[in-house]
Scaffold this motif. Structure first.
Motif, PDB file in Angstrom:
ATOM      1  N   SER A  17       0.834  -1.215   0.000  1.00  0.00           N
ATOM      2  CA  SER A  17       0.000   0.000   0.000  1.00  0.00           C
ATOM      3  C   SER A  17       0.860   1.253   0.000  1.00  0.00           C
ATOM      4  N   ARG A  18       1.913   1.249   0.824  1.00  0.00           N
ATOM      5  CA  ARG A  18       2.807   2.409   0.881  1.00  0.00           C
ATOM      6  C   ARG A  18       3.503   2.629  -0.458  1.00  0.00           C
ATOM      7  N   SER A  19       3.965   1.545  -1.067  1.00  0.00           N
ATOM      8  CA  SER A  19       4.660   1.652  -2.351  1.00  0.00           C
ATOM      9  C   SER A  19       3.730   2.162  -3.454  1.00  0.00           C
ATOM     10  N   LEU A  20       2.503   1.673  -3.468  1.00  0.00           N
ATOM     11  CA  LEU A  20       1.546   2.097  -4.503  1.00  0.00           C
ATOM     12  C   LEU A  20       1.177   3.567  -4.342  1.00  0.00           C
ATOM     13  N   ARG A  21       0.984   3.989  -3.103  1.00  0.00           N
ATOM     14  CA  ARG A  21       0.678   5.422  -2.878  1.00  0.00           C
ATOM     15  C   ARG A  21       1.860   6.290  -3.295  1.00  0.00           C
ATOM     16  N   HIS A  22       3.069   5.802  -2.995  1.00  0.00           N
ATOM     17  CA  HIS A  22       4.275   6.550  -3.375  1.00  0.00           C
ATOM     18  C   HIS A  22       4.371   6.676  -4.894  1.00  0.00           C
ATOM     19  N   SER A  23       3.838   5.685  -5.609  1.00  0.00           N
ATOM     20  CA  SER A  23       3.860   5.717  -7.078  1.00  0.00           C
ATOM     21  C   SER A  23       2.728   6.555  -7.662  1.00  0.00           C
ATOM     22  N   GLY A  24       1.877   7.104  -6.784  1.00  0.00           N
ATOM     23  CA  GLY A  24       0.823   7.996  -7.239  1.00  0.00           C
ATOM     24  C   GLY A  24      -0.544   7.361  -7.414  1.00  0.00           C
ATOM     25  N   HIS A  25      -0.701   6.091  -6.993  1.00  0.00           N
ATOM     26  CA  HIS A  25      -1.992   5.428  -7.131  1.00  0.00           C
ATOM     27  C   HIS A  25      -2.940   5.845  -6.006  1.00  0.00           C
ATOM     28  N   ASP A  26      -4.224   5.758  -6.286  1.00  0.00           N
ATOM     29  CA  ASP A  26      -5.274   5.995  -5.293  1.00  0.00           C
ATOM     30  C   ASP A  26      -5.589   4.640  -4.653  1.00  0.00           C
ATOM     31  N   VAL A  27      -5.197   4.475  -3.390  1.00  0.00           N
ATOM     32  CA  VAL A  27      -5.314   3.176  -2.717  1.00  0.00           C
ATOM     33  C   VAL A  27      -6.406   3.205  -1.663  1.00  0.00           C
ATOM     34  N   GLY A  28      -7.372   2.318  -1.793  1.00  0.00           N
ATOM     35  CA  GLY A  28      -8.401   2.132  -0.788  1.00  0.00           C
ATOM     36  C   GLY A  28      -8.181   0.803  -0.083  1.00  0.00           C
TER      37      GLY A  28
END
Length: 300
Positions: A17-28
């Motif tokens: 989750s942290r990596s995806l948010r860092h890549s700019g994704h919207d994570v729910g």
């Protein structure tokens, strides 16, 4: 991308989750308690319940949900819990996708290296048959449940190996002993563990979201290693000895089936699909992985 993660509070889920948010994704994330933020959605996979607004408009779903494999002894009821927690969560998600007019394009549903059972020293790629045992049976059913997703959803079932982390995970109990110089191999140490570092797990999931792969994908480092080599590299990185071997009979006596399948089973797994697709590991060698785990590399 809008990505929904089930099992986001665990070791792997937190890192992904942290990596995806860092890549700019919207994570729910899916939570069992009442939501505390707009990005949280309630579900109860044991009862097949999910807030259907969670998946509406999602581009991808990542399923990491399931009771911890090595958290408690494997009683009959615990084995049922391991199975039911995985199948219930997966089927709750696929059923929710089926109720949508436009389901997510991608479903990454966790599986494990236990799929191959005790494969000895044979090199196992994604086309190898399933093994026997508790974990193999769970993984077979777990992957089949993921493929109940609606037609048109790209389903990927990452068979994740032993995740090397700086805290918790598979080495959570071993690392403190190695730091004190009182740890050592488990059993004869000749069993292969398909290792991968936590940052590479997160990177692989991101890669799988954006690459048109489907089906099983072995998630492990490209360098195979038995437990003797793994423990020796970690101890060397810590500048400590690792000579206090724990004999297999002792492990079986204390841990029963859990020891047999989780610690003593051998899976010499090759990440053939990831390699062919061009995935680049941060820690492709065991020496690099050991240096990172022991704190001699960047955090992620």
């Amino acid at each position: 991308m809008r990505i929904i993660v089930a099992g986001a509070s665990g070791l792997i889920g937190t890192a992904i989750s942290r990596s995806l948010r860092h890549s700019g994704h919207d994570v729910g994330t899916l939570v069992r308690r009442p939501p505390a933020a707009p990005s949280e959605f309630q579900w109860n996979p044991a009862e097949g319940y999910i807030d259907d607004t969670a998946l509406k408009g999602a581009d991808a779903v990542i399923n990491l949900s399931g009771a911890g494999i090595g958290d408690r002894p494997w009683t009959r009821s615990r084995i049922n819990e391991l199975r039911n927690s995985r199948l219930g969560a997966t089927r709750t998600l696929t059923a929710a996708m089926g109720r949508l007019d436009a389901p997510p394009a991608v479903f990454l549903s966790q599986s494990g290296s236990g799929y191959y059972g005790n494969a000895g020293a044979a090199l196992v790629r994604e086309d190898a048959p399933a093994g026997s045992g508790v974990l193999a049976g769970i993984c077979v059913d777990w992957e089949a449940a993921a493929h109940e997703a609606p037609a048109g959803v790209r389903v990927v079932t990452p068979r994740t190996g032993v995740v090397l982390s700086r805290s918790g995970g598979a080495l959570g109990r071993l690392m403190p002993l190695l730091r004190l110089g009182v740890g050592g191999p488990l059993g004869n140490g000749r069993q292969y563990w398909p290792w991968i570092t936590l940052p590479d797990v997160a990177g692989a999931f991101d890669f799988l979201l954006n690459n048109p792969l489907s089906g099983p994908v072995n998630l492990c480092g490209p360098e195979t290693a038995d437990v003797n080599s793994l423990v020796a590299q970690l101890a060397a990185a810590l500048h400590r000895p690792a000579v206090l071997r724990v004999p297999a009979p002792v492990l079986r006596l204390v841990m029963g089936k859990l020891a047999e399948e989780l610690l003593l089973a051998s899976q010499r797994m090759e990440p053939a699909v990831l390699s062919a697709a061009g995935f680049e590991w941060q820690h492709p060698s065991l020496a690099q992985a050991a240096a990172w785990v022991t704190g001699r590399g960047p955090e992620d």
